[in-house]
Write an enzyme that holds these catalytic residues in place. Structure first.
Site, short mmCIF file in Angstrom:
data_model
loop_
_atom_site.label_atom_id
_atom_site.label_comp_id
_atom_site.label_asym_id
_atom_site.label_seq_id
_atom_site.Cartn_x
_atom_site.Cartn_y
_atom_site.Cartn_z
N ASP A 97 -1.74 -30.08 -3.97
CA ASP A 97 -2.68 -30.91 -3.22
C ASP A 97 -2.31 -31.10 -1.75
O ASP A 97 -2.70 -32.09 -1.13
CB ASP A 97 -2.80 -32.27 -3.89
CG ASP A 97 -1.45 -32.94 -4.12
OD1 ASP A 97 -0.49 -32.62 -3.39
OD2 ASP A 97 -1.33 -33.78 -5.03
N GLU A 119 -1.79 -26.43 -11.16
CA GLU A 119 -1.70 -27.89 -11.25
C GLU A 119 -3.04 -28.53 -10.89
O GLU A 119 -3.13 -29.50 -10.14
CB GLU A 119 -0.58 -28.44 -10.35
CG GLU A 119 -0.12 -29.84 -10.73
CD GLU A 119 0.99 -30.36 -9.85
OE1 GLU A 119 2.07 -30.65 -10.41
OE2 GLU A 119 0.81 -30.45 -8.62
N GLU A 133 -3.84 -36.41 -0.12
CA GLU A 133 -3.69 -35.50 -1.26
C GLU A 133 -4.85 -35.57 -2.26
O GLU A 133 -5.27 -34.54 -2.79
CB GLU A 133 -2.36 -35.77 -1.98
CG GLU A 133 -1.13 -35.32 -1.20
CD GLU A 133 -0.65 -36.34 -0.18
OE1 GLU A 133 0.35 -36.07 0.51
OE2 GLU A 133 -1.28 -37.43 -0.07
N HIS A 212 9.59 -42.18 -0.72
CA HIS A 212 9.21 -41.63 0.58
C HIS A 212 7.71 -41.68 0.88
O HIS A 212 7.29 -41.36 1.98
CB HIS A 212 9.64 -40.17 0.66
CG HIS A 212 8.84 -39.27 -0.25
ND1 HIS A 212 9.10 -39.18 -1.59
CD2 HIS A 212 7.79 -38.46 0.00
CE1 HIS A 212 8.27 -38.34 -2.15
NE2 HIS A 212 7.44 -37.89 -1.21
N ARG A 214 3.79 -42.60 1.77
CA ARG A 214 3.19 -43.45 2.80
C ARG A 214 2.82 -44.83 2.27
O ARG A 214 2.95 -45.84 2.97
CB ARG A 214 1.92 -42.79 3.36
CG ARG A 214 2.15 -41.61 4.27
CD ARG A 214 0.82 -41.14 4.85
NE ARG A 214 0.98 -39.94 5.67
CZ ARG A 214 0.85 -38.70 5.21
NH1 ARG A 214 0.57 -38.50 3.92
NH2 ARG A 214 1.01 -37.66 5.99
N HIS A 246 15.12 -40.47 2.66
CA HIS A 246 14.20 -39.61 3.39
C HIS A 246 14.38 -39.81 4.89
O HIS A 246 14.71 -40.90 5.36
CB HIS A 246 12.76 -39.94 2.98
CG HIS A 246 11.77 -38.88 3.31
ND1 HIS A 246 11.18 -38.77 4.54
CD2 HIS A 246 11.27 -37.86 2.56
CE1 HIS A 246 10.34 -37.74 4.55
NE2 HIS A 246 10.38 -37.17 3.36
#
Length: 371
Positions: A97, A119, A133, A212, A214, A246
């Site tokens: 994605d 996937e 995504e 990590h 958003r 990260h």
């Protein structure tokens, strides 16, 4: 002979594409080419090196302060001009994605090339989370010719959206990659890895943390850090929390500012072989990563998913993972329960992995061979 292009850009894509590339490359009825956009340059290169994958096209797309608009436009243009215009392909394989997936699918659709989506069918049913995504995978499903779903639930999502042709449930290639990767890691020196991380006390119960995304930036991440501090304090002599931090400053600066307890070890991001080795050494995994939600059950590791919603509900349903969000109280409660209730821990660690058994690549190859 069928000519296939595997096109991807990030480390997670590379990991999940690697066993497919290996599988198809061994079969003489396929002419295999590999293209990378390099959305993740260094992390991508680590995976390519580890799995010994030869790249035929490298766009090296990223530039400083690049916007999603610019990245998407540049990807479509360069994939078309530098790859698709140079030779003819029967199929283009995309995975997951990412922005690379959407751009590659659009470029292939314009060229009337069959798109194979690996996937396929994952949905959070919220176009803003994860962003972008969820939008990428929804639109890719509308463009793809063949859809390889990891689970029946993923297939059901596609059917609900009226995508009903060429939809196959095959498991997830991440499990193929995990088994292939662990086999390679075990051939390396265990002692070398232990020496590399000699600041970690592996005689204790290891809690591996990855965070990590958003949606966890800001206050949610601060609450996650508070939860880790509480766990580290309550189990000071029993637990070692290992957190590969990260590099994003929204994560890195806060983590190093807040997580200063002696049994919390902040380490540099792990490359793929080190990560699966560390997962194997762990007792519990706290993560907001999609791939780890899929991999950990094959290693018998309970997963606490630090997201409010997840498109990988199969693990929650199967009992291999628990959804805790960024709530300090939930994270502390569930971690404490796993550390103190052996029967509860065992009920999760022995649950079967709903994402596959390591045969996904072979299943996909057999289906493509029949088209």
């Amino acid at each position: 002979m069928k000519k296939i292009l595997f096109l991807f850009g990030t480390r997670p894509e590379a990991i999940k594409m690697a066993p497919l590339i290996k599988c198809f490359s061994k079969d003489k009825q396929f002419d295999v080419k590999v293209g990378v956009t390099a959305q993740h340059r260094e992390m991508l290169d680590q995976v390519l090196f580890f799995f010994d994958i030869k790249v035929d096209y490298d766009l090296n797309i990223m530039t400083p302060n690049q916007t999603l608009h610019q990245l998407t436009a540049d990807l479509i243009t360069r994939i078309t001009n530098e790859i698709l215009a140079t030779e003819t392909f029967d199929y283009i394989f995309v995975q997951g994605d990412t922005t690379t997936v959407l751009a590659a699918s659009l470029a292939a659709f314009y060229q009337k090339i069959k798109i194979v989506h690996i996937e396929a069918g994952l949905r959070s049913h919220n176009m803003q989370s994860p962003f972008p995504e969820e939008m990428n995978r929804v639109l890719t499903s509308k463009l793809a010719t063949i859809h390889f779903c990891p689970t029946e639930n993923s297939k059901a999502n596609l059917i609900q959206e009226n995508t009903i042709e060429n939809v196959f449930v095959v498991g997830n290639t991440v499990i193929d990659a995990l088994f292939l990767g662990l086999e390679k890691v075990k051939k390396a020196s265990e002692q070398q890895l232990l020496e590399q991380y000699n600041n970690i006390d592996f005689s204790r119960k290891i809690i591996l943390v990855t965070c990590h995304r958003r949606e966890n930036f800001g206050k949610p991440f601060e609450e996650i850090c508070d939860a880790l501090l509480t766990i580290a304090s309550q189990f000071e002599n029993e637990v070692e929390i290992v957190y590969p931090v990260h590099l994003n400053p929204n994560i890195k600066e806060i983590a190093h500012q807040k997580l200063n307890q002696k049994n919390i070890k902040l380490i540099a991001p792990l490359n793929y072989p080190e990560l699966i080795w560390m997962m194997d050494k762990s007792c519990i995994i706290l993560t907001d990563s999609g791939g780890i939600q899929e991999e950990a059950p094959s290693l018998g590791k309970p997963v606490l998913v630090m997201r409010e919603i997840t498109e990988r509900m199969e693990g929650i349903t199967a009992g291999t993972a628990l959804l805790v969000g960024s709530s300090k109280d939930k994270i502390v409660f569930e971690t404490t329960r796993l550390l103190t209730d052996i029967s509860y821990y065992n009920s999760i660690s022995v649950a079967s992995n709903p994402y596959g058994d390591g045969t996904t690549s072979a299943q996909i190859k057999a289906i493509i061979a029949g088209f």
